[in-house]
Design a protein around this motif. Structure first.
Motif, PDB file in Angstrom:
ATOM      1  N   GLU A   1      37.515  37.769  35.658  1.00 23.26           N
ATOM      2  CA  GLU A   1      39.008  37.504  36.562  1.00 23.26           C
ATOM      3  C   GLU A   1      38.661  37.981  37.721  1.00 23.26           C
ATOM      4  OE1 GLU A   1      42.204  38.384  33.384  1.00 23.26           O
ATOM      5  OE2 GLU A   1      41.357  40.348  34.626  1.00 23.26           O
TER       6      GLU A   1
ATOM      7  N   GLN B   1      47.870  33.276  35.528  1.00 18.39           N
ATOM      8  CA  GLN B   1      47.011  32.677  35.141  1.00 18.39           C
ATOM      9  C   GLN B   1      45.926  33.865  34.947  1.00 18.39           C
ATOM     10  OE1 GLN B   1      46.075  29.877  38.488  1.00 18.39           O
ATOM     11  NE2 GLN B   1      44.704  28.925  37.479  1.00 18.39           N
ATOM     12  N   LEU B   2      46.627  34.816  34.984  1.00 15.52           N
ATOM     13  CA  LEU B   2      45.440  36.241  34.780  1.00 15.52           C
ATOM     14  C   LEU B   2      45.840  36.875  32.789  1.00 15.52           C
ATOM     15  CD1 LEU B   2      45.292  38.353  37.933  1.00 15.52           C
ATOM     16  CD2 LEU B   2      43.477  37.244  36.334  1.00 15.52           C
TER      17      LEU B   2
ATOM     18  N   LYS C   1      39.161  29.442  41.421  1.00 17.07           N
ATOM     19  CA  LYS C   1      40.045  28.575  40.144  1.00 17.07           C
ATOM     20  C   LYS C   1      40.985  29.259  39.625  1.00 17.07           C
ATOM     21  CE  LYS C   1      35.407  27.669  38.444  1.00 17.07           C
ATOM     22  NZ  LYS C   1      33.907  28.347  37.698  1.00 17.07           N
ATOM     23  N   THR C   2      41.200  30.720  40.266  1.00 12.20           N
ATOM     24  CA  THR C   2      42.351  31.019  39.708  1.00 12.20           C
ATOM     25  C   THR C   2      43.425  31.615  40.722  1.00 12.20           C
ATOM     26  OG1 THR C   2      41.727  32.492  37.707  1.00 12.20           O
ATOM     27  CG2 THR C   2      43.457  33.086  38.847  1.00 12.20           C
ATOM     28  N   THR C   3      44.433  30.218  40.694  1.00 11.06           N
ATOM     29  CA  THR C   3      45.185  30.962  41.677  1.00 11.06           C
ATOM     30  C   THR C   3      46.507  31.927  42.155  1.00 11.06           C
ATOM     31  OG1 THR C   3      46.195  28.900  41.848  1.00 11.06           O
ATOM     32  CG2 THR C   3      44.102  29.441  43.142  1.00 11.06           C
ATOM     33  N   GLN C   4      46.838  31.469  40.816  1.00 14.85           N
ATOM     34  CA  GLN C   4      48.279  32.196  40.140  1.00 14.85           C
ATOM     35  C   GLN C   4      48.427  33.640  39.340  1.00 14.85           C
ATOM     36  OE1 GLN C   4      50.848  30.745  41.121  1.00 14.85           O
ATOM     37  NE2 GLN C   4      50.102  29.346  42.662  1.00 14.85           N
TER      38      GLN C   4
ATOM     39  N   THR D   1      36.909  34.252  39.092  1.00 16.05           N
ATOM     40  CA  THR D   1      37.408  33.181  39.097  1.00 16.05           C
ATOM     41  C   THR D   1      38.106  33.054  40.737  1.00 16.05           C
ATOM     42  OG1 THR D   1      39.611  34.493  37.644  1.00 16.05           O
ATOM     43  CG2 THR D   1      37.346  33.214  36.455  1.00 16.05           C
ATOM     44  N   ILE D   2      39.138  34.635  40.483  1.00 20.42           N
ATOM     45  CA  ILE D   2      39.648  34.480  42.031  1.00 20.42           C
ATOM     46  C   ILE D   2      38.849  34.141  42.904  1.00 20.42           C
ATOM     47  CG2 ILE D   2      41.358  35.767  43.529  1.00 20.42           C
ATOM     48  CD1 ILE D   2      41.999  36.917  41.136  1.00 20.42           C
TER      49      ILE D   2
END
Length: 313
Positions: free
Chosen positions: A134, A148-149, A142-145, A137-138
């Motif tokens: 995870e 999304q986790l 790709k993961t900004t919020q 992806t941050i």
């Protein structure tokens, strides 16, 4: 054995000092007296402060001017002879080593501990578990919020908070996740680990990255105060962990057993050319009671201090 090493070093240092007096030069420092500059990344401030203070307590004539700078700047200070020792998370690279070689300075590198970069979040954020996948992806953007986790409990954007643009914490994390371009990331930098802690306290959407020794000394009032109202995230190397025990925090046992993923070594780099005060401090830290202080601060000492207990009937 460690006390014998210090005694021998002290005798050699005293002889060197006496010889230097005879040619009109000022006496050299030795393991029990003198003054030198020590540079360190600010993420190690509690560790370095306690170690140098303890050594000066044993040898009142030993004085350390401790300067806290971003890691690369601290190393550069040593290379240009503005500091005798550096506390760092890496050894010298080939170009840096060449600078000392050109000046015929052998120097020394001593690993003293295993440290961890702690991920801290606001108490209002109950999503205290995260995987390395995870985090990848941050840092890939790709993961900004938070939503999304897997365990995300808020819809706000994730803010990544570091102590300095050139700090060892930031460099270590960017290298770990192979980040080449930070422009697309929501990164905020402060001026110290303490300011990272203050920022996270005020911002529930933030993840702060700090040196674990800032919050892991349960006997130090400042450390206890700084750790209040924060959560330390558990991190898992597993892609799909199924239970809480699959996650680990950056505290002593999990660092020593190599279970915490974001762990890193702590080195002392030296440019000392004689048996001096720097060597005395290194011996104390690596081979003597200095390892007790490392353990007290929640890090894992490379060489545990042997305590002999005599039992009598």
């Amino acid at each position: 054995m460690s006390k014998l090493l210090l005694s021998i070093a002290g005798v050699l240092g005293l002889l060197a000092g006496l010889l230097s007096c005879g040619d009109g030069k000022p006496p050299l420092d030795n393991p029990s007296r003198g003054e030198i500059v020590v540079a360190a990344d600010e993420s190690f401030q509690p560790l370095v402060t306690q170690l140098t203070s303890a050594y000066s307590g044993i040898y009142p004539d030993a004085h350390f001017k401790v300067v806290f700078r971003p890691e690369q700047e601290a190393i550069n200070m040593m290379l240009r002879d503005s500091a005798r020792l550096v506390f760092a998370t890496r050894i010298l690279n080939s170009n840096e080593r060449a600078i000392l070689d050109q000046r015929k300075i052998k120097g020394a590198t001593e690993k003293i501990a295993t440290d961890g970069v702690a991920l801290i979040i606001n108490m209002a954020n109950t999503d205290s578990l995260i995987t390395m996948a995870e985090l990848q992806t941050i840092f890939d953007g790709k993961t900004t919020q938070w939503g999304q986790l897997k365990g995300g409990n808020q819809n706000s954007p994730i803010t990544l908070v570091f102590d300095n643009n050139n700090s060892s914490n930031l460099e270590f994390v960017l290298k770990t996740f192979n980040v080449k371009d930070v422009k697309r990331l929501r990164i905020f930098t402060t001026r110290s680990n303490r300011e990272v802690i203050d920022f996270v306290r005020k911002n529930p959407s933030a993840i702060g990255f700090i040196g674990v020794n800032w919050i892991s000394d349960g006997d130090e009032p400042l450390s206890v105060e700084l750790a209040k109202d924060l959560r330390v995230m558990g991190v898992s190397s597993m892609v799909n962990p199924t239970k809480r025990d699959d996650y680990f925090q950056p505290f002593q046992e999990d660092l020593g057993m190599q279970r915490y993923p974001l762990r890193r070594p702590v080195y002392i780099l030296s440019r000392e050319t004689h048996p001096g005060l720097g060597g005395g401090l290194i011996n104390y830290i690596a081979r003597d009671a200095g390892s007790l202080i490392i353990g007290k601060l929640g890090l894992w000492p490379r060489i545990p201090y042997d305590r002999v207990i005599n039992l009598t009937k």
